[in-house]
Design a protein around this motif. Structure first.
Motif, PDB file in Angstrom:
ATOM      1  N   GLY A   1     -32.080  -5.797 -28.412  1.00 63.30           N
ATOM      2  CA  GLY A   1     -32.925  -4.713 -27.904  1.00 63.30           C
ATOM      3  C   GLY A   1     -32.929  -4.685 -26.381  1.00 63.30           C
ATOM      4  O   GLY A   1     -32.212  -5.427 -25.712  1.00 63.30           O
ATOM      5  N   PHE A   2     -33.776  -3.828 -25.853  1.00 64.83           N
ATOM      6  CA  PHE A   2     -33.903  -3.609 -24.407  1.00 64.83           C
ATOM      7  C   PHE A   2     -35.152  -4.323 -23.920  1.00 64.83           C
ATOM      8  O   PHE A   2     -36.212  -4.156 -24.537  1.00 64.83           O
ATOM      9  CB  PHE A   2     -34.023  -2.111 -24.119  1.00 64.83           C
ATOM     10  CG  PHE A   2     -34.319  -1.782 -22.683  1.00 64.83           C
ATOM     11  CD1 PHE A   2     -33.293  -1.565 -21.782  1.00 64.83           C
ATOM     12  CD2 PHE A   2     -35.634  -1.700 -22.230  1.00 64.83           C
ATOM     13  CE1 PHE A   2     -33.564  -1.256 -20.457  1.00 64.83           C
ATOM     14  CE2 PHE A   2     -35.906  -1.406 -20.902  1.00 64.83           C
ATOM     15  CZ  PHE A   2     -34.875  -1.177 -20.024  1.00 64.83           C
TER      16      PHE A   2
ATOM     17  N   SER B   1     -34.761  -2.613 -32.332  1.00 63.21           N
ATOM     18  CA  SER B   1     -35.263  -1.592 -31.417  1.00 63.21           C
ATOM     19  C   SER B   1     -34.120  -0.764 -30.832  1.00 63.21           C
ATOM     20  O   SER B   1     -33.510   0.004 -31.570  1.00 63.21           O
ATOM     21  CB  SER B   1     -36.133  -2.235 -30.342  1.00 63.21           C
ATOM     22  OG  SER B   1     -36.972  -1.247 -29.816  1.00 63.21           O
ATOM     23  N   MET B   2     -33.740  -0.948 -29.563  1.00 62.68           N
ATOM     24  CA  MET B   2     -32.587  -0.195 -29.071  1.00 62.68           C
ATOM     25  C   MET B   2     -31.346  -0.526 -29.895  1.00 62.68           C
ATOM     26  O   MET B   2     -30.492   0.336 -30.130  1.00 62.68           O
ATOM     27  CB  MET B   2     -32.333  -0.517 -27.592  1.00 62.68           C
ATOM     28  CG  MET B   2     -31.214   0.312 -27.003  1.00 62.68           C
ATOM     29  SD  MET B   2     -30.911   0.005 -25.268  1.00 62.68           S
ATOM     30  CE  MET B   2     -29.833  -1.411 -25.354  1.00 62.68           C
TER      31      MET B   2
ATOM     32  N   TYR C   1     -31.283   1.836 -32.613  1.00 57.38           N
ATOM     33  CA  TYR C   1     -30.758   3.171 -32.239  1.00 57.38           C
ATOM     34  C   TYR C   1     -29.218   3.140 -32.311  1.00 57.38           C
ATOM     35  O   TYR C   1     -28.580   4.114 -32.715  1.00 57.38           O
ATOM     36  CB  TYR C   1     -31.156   3.575 -30.813  1.00 57.38           C
ATOM     37  CG  TYR C   1     -32.623   3.444 -30.445  1.00 57.38           C
ATOM     38  CD1 TYR C   1     -33.623   3.462 -31.413  1.00 57.38           C
ATOM     39  CD2 TYR C   1     -33.018   3.325 -29.105  1.00 57.38           C
ATOM     40  CE1 TYR C   1     -34.959   3.346 -31.049  1.00 57.38           C
ATOM     41  CE2 TYR C   1     -34.348   3.219 -28.734  1.00 57.38           C
ATOM     42  CZ  TYR C   1     -35.311   3.215 -29.715  1.00 57.38           C
ATOM     43  OH  TYR C   1     -36.627   3.095 -29.349  1.00 57.38           O
TER      44      TYR C   1
ATOM     45  N   ARG D   1     -36.970   2.793 -34.547  1.00 56.62           N
ATOM     46  CA  ARG D   1     -37.378   4.112 -35.052  1.00 56.62           C
ATOM     47  C   ARG D   1     -36.184   5.064 -35.013  1.00 56.62           C
ATOM     48  O   ARG D   1     -35.253   4.853 -34.234  1.00 56.62           O
ATOM     49  CB  ARG D   1     -38.514   4.686 -34.212  1.00 56.62           C
ATOM     50  CG  ARG D   1     -38.170   4.885 -32.761  1.00 56.62           C
ATOM     51  CD  ARG D   1     -39.167   5.787 -32.078  1.00 56.62           C
ATOM     52  NE  ARG D   1     -40.443   5.163 -31.833  1.00 56.62           N
ATOM     53  CZ  ARG D   1     -40.720   4.371 -30.791  1.00 56.62           C
ATOM     54  NH1 ARG D   1     -39.782   4.125 -29.890  1.00 56.62           N
ATOM     55  NH2 ARG D   1     -41.903   3.855 -30.634  1.00 56.62           N
TER      56      ARG D   1
ATOM     57  N   MET E   1     -43.458  -4.825 -19.696  1.00 54.19           N
ATOM     58  CA  MET E   1     -43.086  -4.932 -21.119  1.00 54.19           C
ATOM     59  C   MET E   1     -43.454  -6.247 -21.787  1.00 54.19           C
ATOM     60  O   MET E   1     -43.651  -6.282 -23.008  1.00 54.19           O
ATOM     61  CB  MET E   1     -41.564  -4.728 -21.288  1.00 54.19           C
ATOM     62  CG  MET E   1     -41.154  -3.274 -21.148  1.00 54.19           C
ATOM     63  SD  MET E   1     -39.451  -3.001 -21.681  1.00 54.19           S
ATOM     64  CE  MET E   1     -39.583  -3.052 -23.468  1.00 54.19           C
TER      65      MET E   1
ATOM     66  N   MET F   1     -31.236   5.584 -23.794  1.00 50.44           N
ATOM     67  CA  MET F   1     -32.350   5.732 -24.758  1.00 50.44           C
ATOM     68  C   MET F   1     -33.014   7.099 -24.590  1.00 50.44           C
ATOM     69  O   MET F   1     -33.381   7.739 -25.578  1.00 50.44           O
ATOM     70  CB  MET F   1     -33.360   4.593 -24.567  1.00 50.44           C
ATOM     71  CG  MET F   1     -32.810   3.249 -25.010  1.00 50.44           C
ATOM     72  SD  MET F   1     -34.071   1.967 -25.142  1.00 50.44           S
ATOM     73  CE  MET F   1     -34.402   1.612 -23.430  1.00 50.44           C
TER      74      MET F   1
ATOM     75  N   ILE G   1     -45.129  -1.259 -30.116  1.00 54.30           N
ATOM     76  CA  ILE G   1     -44.085  -0.342 -29.622  1.00 54.30           C
ATOM     77  C   ILE G   1     -43.530   0.488 -30.786  1.00 54.30           C
ATOM     78  O   ILE G   1     -43.424   1.709 -30.704  1.00 54.30           O
ATOM     79  CB  ILE G   1     -42.956  -1.136 -28.912  1.00 54.30           C
ATOM     80  CG1 ILE G   1     -43.526  -1.905 -27.705  1.00 54.30           C
ATOM     81  CG2 ILE G   1     -41.831  -0.212 -28.473  1.00 54.30           C
ATOM     82  CD1 ILE G   1     -42.533  -2.796 -26.987  1.00 54.30           C
TER      83      ILE G   1
ATOM     84  N   HIS H   1     -43.061  -7.303 -31.244  1.00 56.22           N
ATOM     85  CA  HIS H   1     -41.833  -6.486 -31.233  1.00 56.22           C
ATOM     86  C   HIS H   1     -40.568  -7.328 -31.390  1.00 56.22           C
ATOM     87  O   HIS H   1     -39.493  -6.782 -31.582  1.00 56.22           O
ATOM     88  CB  HIS H   1     -41.800  -5.713 -29.906  1.00 56.22           C
ATOM     89  CG  HIS H   1     -40.802  -4.596 -29.847  1.00 56.22           C
ATOM     90  ND1 HIS H   1     -40.791  -3.539 -30.727  1.00 56.22           N
ATOM     91  CD2 HIS H   1     -39.763  -4.368 -28.989  1.00 56.22           C
ATOM     92  CE1 HIS H   1     -39.807  -2.712 -30.422  1.00 56.22           C
ATOM     93  NE2 HIS H   1     -39.164  -3.196 -29.367  1.00 56.22           N
TER      94      HIS H   1
HETATM   95  C1  MLT Z   1     -36.392  -2.146 -27.221  1.00 58.61           C
HETATM   96  O1  MLT Z   1     -37.024  -3.160 -27.566  1.00 58.61           O
HETATM   97  O2  MLT Z   1     -35.168  -2.074 -27.368  1.00 58.61           O
HETATM   98  C2  MLT Z   1     -37.148  -1.017 -26.572  1.00 58.61           C
HETATM   99  O3  MLT Z   1     -38.518  -1.220 -26.711  1.00 58.61           O
HETATM  100  C3  MLT Z   1     -36.741   0.299 -27.144  1.00 58.61           C
HETATM  101  C4  MLT Z   1     -37.363   1.480 -26.433  1.00 58.61           C
HETATM  102  O4  MLT Z   1     -37.848   1.332 -25.314  1.00 58.61           O
HETATM  103  O5  MLT Z   1     -37.335   2.584 -27.016  1.00 58.61           O
END
Ligand code: MLT
Length: 406
Positions: free
Chosen positions: A171-172, A236-237, A240, A262, A293, A329, A356, A382
Protein backbone atom coordinates in the motif's frame (compact mmCIF):
# COMPACT_ATOMS: atom_id res chain seq x y z
CA UNK A 1 32.39 -19.72 5.07
CA UNK A 2 29.24 -18.35 3.50
CA UNK A 3 29.14 -16.93 0.03
CA UNK A 4 28.04 -13.28 0.23
CA UNK A 5 24.26 -12.90 0.50
CA UNK A 6 22.61 -9.65 -0.58
CA UNK A 7 20.25 -7.96 1.89
CA UNK A 8 18.09 -4.86 1.77
CA UNK A 9 19.66 -1.81 0.16
CA UNK A 10 19.29 1.38 2.15
CA UNK A 11 19.40 4.92 0.77
CA UNK A 12 20.80 7.65 3.03
CA UNK A 13 21.37 11.34 2.28
CA UNK A 14 24.70 13.06 3.04
CA UNK A 15 24.21 16.11 5.29
CA UNK A 16 26.47 19.20 5.44
CA UNK A 17 27.42 18.53 9.07
CA UNK A 18 28.96 15.23 7.97
CA UNK A 19 31.36 16.98 5.58
CA UNK A 20 34.78 18.64 5.98
CA UNK A 21 35.94 22.16 5.10
CA UNK A 22 36.29 21.13 1.45
CA UNK A 23 32.71 19.91 1.35
CA UNK A 24 33.63 16.21 1.13
CA UNK A 25 31.85 13.60 3.20
CA UNK A 26 34.32 13.26 6.08
CA UNK A 27 36.10 9.93 6.48
CA UNK A 28 34.90 9.57 10.09
CA UNK A 29 31.27 10.17 9.11
CA UNK A 30 31.34 7.04 6.98
CA UNK A 31 31.39 4.94 10.14
CA UNK A 32 28.14 6.57 11.27
CA UNK A 33 26.49 6.17 7.87
CA UNK A 34 27.49 2.51 7.56
CA UNK A 35 26.13 1.94 11.06
CA UNK A 36 22.87 3.76 10.34
CA UNK A 37 22.40 1.68 7.20
CA UNK A 38 22.90 -1.53 9.19
CA UNK A 39 20.28 -0.54 11.77
CA UNK A 40 17.85 0.45 9.04
CA UNK A 41 18.42 -2.91 7.36
CA UNK A 42 17.61 -4.70 10.63
CA UNK A 43 14.57 -2.47 11.10
CA UNK A 44 13.26 -3.70 7.75
CA UNK A 45 14.01 -7.30 8.67
CA UNK A 46 13.83 -8.84 12.15
CA UNK A 47 13.45 -5.45 13.92
CA UNK A 48 15.86 -2.90 15.32
CA UNK A 49 15.44 -4.39 18.78
CA UNK A 50 16.38 -7.91 17.69
CA UNK A 51 19.60 -7.87 19.72
CA UNK A 52 18.16 -6.35 22.90
CA UNK A 53 15.23 -8.81 22.69
CA UNK A 54 17.87 -11.54 23.06
CA UNK A 55 19.92 -9.65 25.71
CA UNK A 56 22.86 -9.65 23.30
CA UNK A 57 24.94 -6.78 21.94
CA UNK A 58 26.87 -6.89 18.63
CA UNK A 59 30.25 -5.36 19.53
CA UNK A 60 32.41 -4.24 16.61
CA UNK A 61 35.74 -6.07 16.85
CA UNK A 62 37.28 -4.86 13.63
CA UNK A 63 36.34 -2.14 11.12
CA UNK A 64 37.96 -1.40 7.79
CA UNK A 65 36.90 1.14 5.17
CA UNK A 66 38.24 1.68 1.65
CA UNK A 67 37.43 5.14 0.31
CA UNK A 68 37.01 5.18 -3.46
CA UNK A 69 35.40 8.52 -4.38
CA UNK A 70 34.19 11.74 -2.77
CA UNK A 71 30.57 12.34 -1.77
CA UNK A 72 28.99 15.73 -1.10
CA UNK A 73 26.08 17.26 0.84
CA UNK A 74 22.76 16.25 -0.70
CA UNK A 75 24.16 13.13 -2.37
CA UNK A 76 21.98 10.07 -1.83
CA UNK A 77 24.14 7.03 -1.16
CA UNK A 78 22.80 3.50 -1.57
CA UNK A 79 24.18 1.12 1.03
CA UNK A 80 24.39 -2.57 0.19
CA UNK A 81 25.06 -5.30 2.75
CA UNK A 82 26.39 -8.83 2.46
CA UNK A 83 27.15 -11.41 5.11
CA UNK A 84 30.57 -12.93 4.37
CA UNK A 85 31.02 -15.07 7.47
CA UNK A 86 28.69 -16.39 10.15
CA UNK A 87 30.33 -18.08 13.13
CA UNK A 88 28.83 -19.22 16.45
CA UNK A 89 29.41 -15.92 18.28
CA UNK A 90 30.71 -13.67 15.51
CA UNK A 91 29.83 -12.56 12.02
CA UNK A 92 31.40 -10.45 9.29
CA UNK A 93 29.57 -8.04 7.03
CA UNK A 94 30.74 -6.34 3.88
CA UNK A 95 29.03 -3.05 3.10
CA UNK A 96 29.17 -0.89 0.00
CA UNK A 97 28.12 2.72 -0.55
CA UNK A 98 27.29 3.69 -4.13
CA UNK A 99 25.84 6.91 -5.51
CA UNK A 100 22.96 5.76 -7.75
CA UNK A 101 22.77 9.14 -9.54
CA UNK A 102 26.02 8.38 -11.41
CA UNK A 103 26.55 4.79 -10.25
CA UNK A 104 29.91 5.61 -8.63
CA UNK A 105 31.25 3.34 -5.91
CA UNK A 106 32.02 5.68 -2.98
CA UNK A 107 33.31 3.29 -0.32
CA UNK A 108 33.46 -0.34 0.73
CA UNK A 109 33.76 -1.54 4.30
CA UNK A 110 34.11 -4.70 6.31
CA UNK A 111 33.01 -5.09 9.92
CA UNK A 112 33.60 -8.03 12.24
CA UNK A 113 31.10 -8.31 15.10
CA UNK A 114 31.21 -10.41 18.23
CA UNK A 115 27.98 -10.93 20.13
CA UNK A 116 28.44 -10.28 23.83
CA UNK A 117 26.31 -10.51 26.95
CA UNK A 118 25.85 -7.68 29.45
CA UNK A 119 28.85 -9.09 31.30
CA UNK A 120 30.94 -8.75 28.13
CA UNK A 121 31.18 -12.52 27.48
CA UNK A 122 30.89 -13.85 23.89
CA UNK A 123 27.46 -15.44 23.33
CA UNK A 124 25.83 -17.07 20.27
CA UNK A 125 24.54 -14.89 17.45
CA UNK A 126 20.73 -14.68 18.03
CA UNK A 127 19.02 -17.22 15.82
CA UNK A 128 16.69 -14.73 14.00
CA UNK A 129 19.70 -12.57 13.12
CA UNK A 130 21.62 -15.50 11.69
CA UNK A 131 18.50 -16.67 9.83
CA UNK A 132 17.80 -13.19 8.43
CA UNK A 133 21.34 -12.81 7.19
CA UNK A 134 22.26 -16.27 6.01
CA UNK A 135 19.61 -18.85 5.34
CA UNK A 136 18.66 -18.06 1.78
CA UNK A 137 19.43 -20.80 -0.70
CA UNK A 138 19.48 -20.82 -4.49
CA UNK A 139 15.70 -21.16 -4.75
CA UNK A 140 15.06 -18.76 -1.94
CA UNK A 141 17.29 -15.89 -2.79
CA UNK A 142 15.52 -13.05 -1.04
CA UNK A 143 15.86 -9.61 -2.54
CA UNK A 144 16.59 -9.43 -6.24
CA UNK A 145 16.76 -6.54 -8.67
CA UNK A 146 14.94 -7.02 -11.93
CA UNK A 147 14.67 -4.49 -14.72
CA UNK A 148 11.19 -4.65 -16.20
CA UNK A 149 9.12 -2.17 -18.19
CA UNK A 150 12.06 0.28 -18.12
CA UNK A 151 12.57 0.38 -14.32
CA UNK A 152 14.71 -1.57 -11.90
CA UNK A 153 12.53 -3.09 -9.18
CA UNK A 154 13.68 -4.56 -5.86
CA UNK A 155 11.75 -7.79 -5.35
CA UNK A 156 11.65 -10.19 -2.42
CA UNK A 157 11.33 -13.66 -3.94
CA UNK A 158 10.87 -16.71 -1.72
CA UNK A 159 10.16 -20.34 -2.42
CA UNK A 160 10.20 -22.36 -5.59
CA UNK A 161 8.76 -21.21 -8.91
CA UNK A 162 7.03 -24.62 -9.24
CA UNK A 163 4.88 -23.85 -6.17
CA UNK A 164 1.56 -21.92 -6.34
CA UNK A 165 2.53 -18.28 -6.77
CA UNK A 166 1.31 -15.29 -4.82
CA UNK A 167 2.11 -11.69 -5.71
CA UNK A 168 2.05 -9.22 -2.80
CA UNK A 169 1.34 -5.59 -3.72
CA UNK A 170 2.00 -3.09 -0.95
CA UNK A 171 0.00 0.00 0.00
CA UNK A 172 0.82 3.70 0.12
CA UNK A 173 3.30 4.95 1.31
CA UNK A 174 4.96 1.67 2.23
CA UNK A 175 7.15 -0.91 0.54
CA UNK A 176 7.65 -4.65 0.26
CA UNK A 177 8.85 -4.91 3.86
CA UNK A 178 5.23 -4.61 5.03
CA UNK A 179 4.88 -8.25 3.94
CA UNK A 180 8.01 -9.57 5.70
CA UNK A 181 6.23 -11.67 8.38
CA UNK A 182 3.78 -13.02 5.79
CA UNK A 183 6.63 -14.07 3.51
CA UNK A 184 8.22 -15.95 6.39
CA UNK A 185 4.94 -17.68 7.25
CA UNK A 186 3.69 -18.79 3.83
CA UNK A 187 5.90 -21.82 3.21
CA UNK A 188 4.85 -23.98 0.28
CA UNK A 189 4.10 -21.02 -1.99
CA UNK A 190 6.22 -19.00 -4.42
CA UNK A 191 6.11 -15.56 -2.81
CA UNK A 192 6.83 -12.43 -4.85
CA UNK A 193 6.85 -9.07 -3.06
CA UNK A 194 8.14 -6.15 -5.15
CA UNK A 195 8.73 -2.54 -4.22
CA UNK A 196 6.48 -0.74 -6.68
CA UNK A 197 8.23 1.88 -8.81
CA UNK A 198 8.83 4.94 -6.65
CA UNK A 199 8.91 2.99 -3.36
CA UNK A 200 11.49 1.22 -1.21
CA UNK A 201 14.63 0.29 -3.12
CA UNK A 202 13.03 0.37 -6.60
CA UNK A 203 13.76 3.09 -9.12
CA UNK A 204 11.77 6.26 -8.64
CA UNK A 205 11.45 7.98 -12.03
CA UNK A 206 10.13 11.55 -11.98
CA UNK A 207 7.14 10.78 -14.19
CA UNK A 208 5.09 7.86 -15.48
CA UNK A 209 2.94 6.81 -12.52
CA UNK A 210 -0.57 5.39 -12.98
CA UNK A 211 -2.46 2.26 -12.02
CA UNK A 212 -1.91 1.09 -15.59
CA UNK A 213 1.88 1.54 -15.28
CA UNK A 214 2.07 -0.23 -11.92
CA UNK A 215 0.05 -3.12 -13.38
CA UNK A 216 2.22 -3.25 -16.51
CA UNK A 217 5.34 -3.37 -14.29
CA UNK A 218 3.88 -6.31 -12.37
CA UNK A 219 2.88 -8.25 -15.48
CA UNK A 220 6.41 -7.75 -16.85
CA UNK A 221 7.78 -8.88 -13.49
CA UNK A 222 5.74 -12.11 -13.62
CA UNK A 223 7.02 -12.66 -17.16
CA UNK A 224 10.61 -12.12 -16.00
CA UNK A 225 10.14 -14.65 -13.20
CA UNK A 226 8.50 -17.15 -15.54
CA UNK A 227 5.24 -17.13 -13.56
CA UNK A 228 2.11 -17.76 -15.58
CA UNK A 229 -0.71 -17.46 -13.02
CA UNK A 230 -0.81 -15.94 -9.53
CA UNK A 231 -2.99 -15.07 -6.62
CA UNK A 232 -2.71 -11.30 -6.21
CA UNK A 233 -2.75 -10.04 -2.65
CA UNK A 234 -3.05 -6.25 -2.61
CA UNK A 235 -3.38 -3.91 0.33
CA UNK A 236 -5.21 -0.61 -0.12
CA UNK A 237 -3.39 1.00 -3.07
CA UNK A 238 -2.16 -2.52 -3.79
CA UNK A 239 -5.86 -3.45 -4.07
CA UNK A 240 -6.44 -0.68 -6.62
CA UNK A 241 -3.59 -2.23 -8.62
CA UNK A 242 -5.10 -5.71 -8.17
CA UNK A 243 -8.32 -4.43 -9.80
CA UNK A 244 -6.23 -3.04 -12.66
CA UNK A 245 -4.56 -6.44 -13.08
CA UNK A 246 -7.99 -8.12 -13.11
CA UNK A 247 -9.04 -5.74 -15.88
CA UNK A 248 -5.90 -6.06 -18.00
CA UNK A 249 -4.72 -9.62 -17.47
CA UNK A 250 -7.57 -11.74 -16.08
CA UNK A 251 -6.00 -14.91 -17.50
CA UNK A 252 -2.94 -14.41 -15.28
CA UNK A 253 -4.96 -14.46 -12.04
CA UNK A 254 -6.00 -17.50 -9.96
CA UNK A 255 -7.53 -15.59 -7.10
CA UNK A 256 -7.57 -12.29 -5.24
CA UNK A 257 -6.87 -11.27 -1.68
CA UNK A 258 -8.14 -7.72 -1.25
CA UNK A 259 -6.97 -6.16 2.00
CA UNK A 260 -8.24 -2.89 3.42
CA UNK A 261 -9.11 -1.53 0.00
CA UNK A 262 -12.03 -0.21 -2.02
CA UNK A 263 -13.29 -0.32 -5.61
CA UNK A 264 -14.69 3.23 -5.69
CA UNK A 265 -12.65 6.06 -7.25
CA UNK A 266 -11.66 9.21 -5.32
CA UNK A 267 -14.40 11.75 -4.61
CA UNK A 268 -13.78 15.34 -5.82
CA UNK A 269 -12.69 16.26 -2.26
CA UNK A 270 -10.32 13.33 -2.06
CA UNK A 271 -8.83 14.32 -5.41
CA UNK A 272 -8.17 17.84 -4.13
CA UNK A 273 -6.56 16.36 -1.00
CA UNK A 274 -4.23 14.23 -3.14
CA UNK A 275 -2.98 17.39 -4.88
CA UNK A 276 -2.51 19.24 -1.59
CA UNK A 277 -0.64 16.29 -0.11
CA UNK A 278 1.58 16.01 -3.19
CA UNK A 279 2.45 19.70 -2.86
CA UNK A 280 3.36 19.18 0.81
CA UNK A 281 5.63 16.29 -0.19
CA UNK A 282 7.32 18.45 -2.85
CA UNK A 283 7.84 21.25 -0.31
CA UNK A 284 8.75 19.29 2.82
CA UNK A 285 9.44 15.67 1.84
CA UNK A 286 7.68 12.65 3.36
CA UNK A 287 7.33 13.92 6.94
CA UNK A 288 3.90 15.64 6.59
CA UNK A 289 2.56 12.38 5.11
CA UNK A 290 4.08 10.34 7.94
CA UNK A 291 2.60 12.75 10.52
CA UNK A 292 -0.84 12.71 8.95
CA UNK A 293 -1.10 9.00 8.19
CA UNK A 294 0.69 7.05 10.90
CA UNK A 295 -2.10 7.33 13.47
CA UNK A 296 -4.67 6.16 10.94
CA UNK A 297 -2.62 3.30 9.52
CA UNK A 298 -2.06 1.51 12.82
CA UNK A 299 -4.31 0.59 15.70
CA UNK A 300 -3.61 2.15 19.10
CA UNK A 301 -2.43 -1.22 20.34
CA UNK A 302 0.46 -1.42 17.86
CA UNK A 303 3.84 -1.51 19.69
CA UNK A 304 5.90 1.65 19.39
CA UNK A 305 8.80 -0.21 17.78
CA UNK A 306 6.49 -1.33 14.97
CA UNK A 307 5.11 2.19 14.52
CA UNK A 308 8.68 3.53 14.40
CA UNK A 309 9.50 1.03 11.67
CA UNK A 310 6.48 2.05 9.59
CA UNK A 311 7.45 5.70 10.03
CA UNK A 312 11.00 4.84 8.89
CA UNK A 313 9.60 3.24 5.73
CA UNK A 314 7.49 6.30 4.93
CA UNK A 315 10.42 8.65 5.58
CA UNK A 316 12.63 6.63 3.21
CA UNK A 317 10.15 6.90 0.32
CA UNK A 318 11.43 9.08 -2.55
CA UNK A 319 9.38 12.24 -3.08
CA UNK A 320 8.97 11.37 -6.78
CA UNK A 321 7.36 8.07 -5.74
CA UNK A 322 5.02 9.77 -3.26
CA UNK A 323 3.93 12.43 -5.72
CA UNK A 324 3.56 9.88 -8.52
CA UNK A 325 1.45 7.52 -6.42
CA UNK A 326 -0.79 10.34 -5.16
CA UNK A 327 -1.51 11.28 -8.79
CA UNK A 328 -2.07 7.65 -9.74
CA UNK A 329 -4.55 7.16 -6.88
CA UNK A 330 -6.29 10.47 -7.70
CA UNK A 331 -6.82 9.37 -11.29
CA UNK A 332 -7.55 5.70 -10.69
CA UNK A 333 -10.53 4.27 -12.54
CA UNK A 334 -13.80 3.30 -10.90
CA UNK A 335 -13.58 -0.47 -10.36
CA UNK A 336 -17.10 -0.98 -8.99
CA UNK A 337 -18.36 -2.01 -12.46
CA UNK A 338 -15.83 -4.85 -12.50
CA UNK A 339 -16.98 -6.55 -9.32
CA UNK A 340 -20.10 -8.39 -10.48
CA UNK A 341 -18.10 -10.00 -13.30
CA UNK A 342 -15.20 -11.09 -11.10
CA UNK A 343 -15.54 -14.84 -10.99
CA UNK A 344 -12.18 -15.36 -9.26
CA UNK A 345 -12.16 -16.84 -5.78
CA UNK A 346 -11.65 -13.79 -3.57
CA UNK A 347 -10.84 -13.19 0.06
CA UNK A 348 -11.61 -9.71 1.40
CA UNK A 349 -9.66 -8.91 4.58
CA UNK A 350 -10.04 -5.83 6.75
CA UNK A 351 -8.75 -4.67 10.13
CA UNK A 352 -11.63 -4.19 12.55
CA UNK A 353 -10.32 -0.70 13.50
CA UNK A 354 -9.59 0.46 9.96
CA UNK A 355 -10.88 4.03 9.58
CA UNK A 356 -9.46 4.53 6.06
CA UNK A 357 -11.34 1.61 4.47
CA UNK A 358 -13.71 0.56 7.29
CA UNK A 359 -15.24 -2.92 7.72
CA UNK A 360 -18.62 -1.67 6.41
CA UNK A 361 -16.92 -0.85 3.08
CA UNK A 362 -15.15 -4.22 3.07
CA UNK A 363 -18.47 -6.00 3.63
CA UNK A 364 -20.00 -4.11 0.69
CA UNK A 365 -17.00 -5.06 -1.45
CA UNK A 366 -17.25 -8.75 -0.52
CA UNK A 367 -20.99 -8.76 -1.19
CA UNK A 368 -20.49 -7.27 -4.65
CA UNK A 369 -18.04 -10.00 -5.77
CA UNK A 370 -19.84 -13.29 -6.51
CA UNK A 371 -17.19 -15.65 -5.19
CA UNK A 372 -15.88 -13.63 -2.23
CA UNK A 373 -15.62 -14.16 1.51
CA UNK A 374 -14.98 -11.51 4.17
CA UNK A 375 -12.57 -11.87 7.10
CA UNK A 376 -12.24 -9.20 9.80
CA UNK A 377 -8.93 -9.11 11.69
CA UNK A 378 -9.24 -7.99 15.28
CA UNK A 379 -6.53 -5.83 16.83
CA UNK A 380 -5.68 -4.28 13.46
CA UNK A 381 -6.46 -1.02 11.67
CA UNK A 382 -5.32 -0.40 8.07
CA UNK A 383 -2.25 -2.69 8.07
CA UNK A 384 -3.22 -6.21 9.27
CA UNK A 385 -0.03 -7.83 7.81
CA UNK A 386 2.07 -5.62 10.09
CA UNK A 387 -0.26 -5.35 13.08
CA UNK A 388 -1.50 -8.95 13.23
CA UNK A 389 0.92 -10.86 10.98
CA UNK A 390 0.13 -14.35 12.30
CA UNK A 391 -3.65 -14.08 12.03
CA UNK A 392 -3.38 -12.45 8.60
CA UNK A 393 -0.90 -15.02 7.30
CA UNK A 394 -3.20 -17.83 8.52
CA UNK A 395 -6.13 -16.38 6.56
CA UNK A 396 -4.04 -16.15 3.39
CA UNK A 397 -2.51 -19.62 3.89
CA UNK A 398 -6.00 -21.16 4.32
CA UNK A 399 -7.19 -19.35 1.20
CA UNK A 400 -4.22 -20.69 -0.80
CA UNK A 401 -4.82 -24.22 0.52
CA UNK A 402 -8.51 -24.08 -0.47
CA UNK A 403 -7.57 -22.89 -3.96
CA UNK A 404 -5.22 -25.83 -4.35
CA UNK A 405 -8.04 -28.24 -3.48
CA UNK A 406 -10.26 -26.94 -6.30
C1 MLT B 1 -3.01 2.95 1.15
O1 MLT B 1 -2.88 2.43 2.27
O2 MLT B 1 -2.51 2.44 0.14
C2 MLT B 1 -3.73 4.27 1.05
O3 MLT B 1 -4.38 4.54 2.25
C3 MLT B 1 -4.70 4.26 -0.09
C4 MLT B 1 -5.36 5.60 -0.32
O4 MLT B 1 -4.86 6.62 0.16
O5 MLT B 1 -6.38 5.63 -1.03
Amino acid sequence: MYSPMPMAEIDLTVYPDECDAFGHLNQASFLTLFERARWEMLARGPGMDVFTRHAVWPAVRKAGIDYHAAAFPGDVLRFGHALTHLGRTSFTMRQTARRPADDVLIATAEFVFVCISREGKPVPVPEPVGRFMATRDANDTGVRRLTVNGVSLAVDVRGDAAQPAILFVHGFPLDRTQWAPMLDALDGTFRIAPDLRGFGASDAPDLGYSMATYAADLIALLDALGVERVVVCGLSMGGYIAFELARRAPDRLRGLVLMDTRAEPDSPDARRNRDATAQQARDRGPSPIADAMLGRLLSERTPRTVAARVRGTIMATPVAGLVGALGAMRDRPDSTGLLADLTLPTLVIVGEDDSITPPTDARRLAEAIPNARLAIVSGAAHLPPIEQPRATARLVADFMAQLDQR
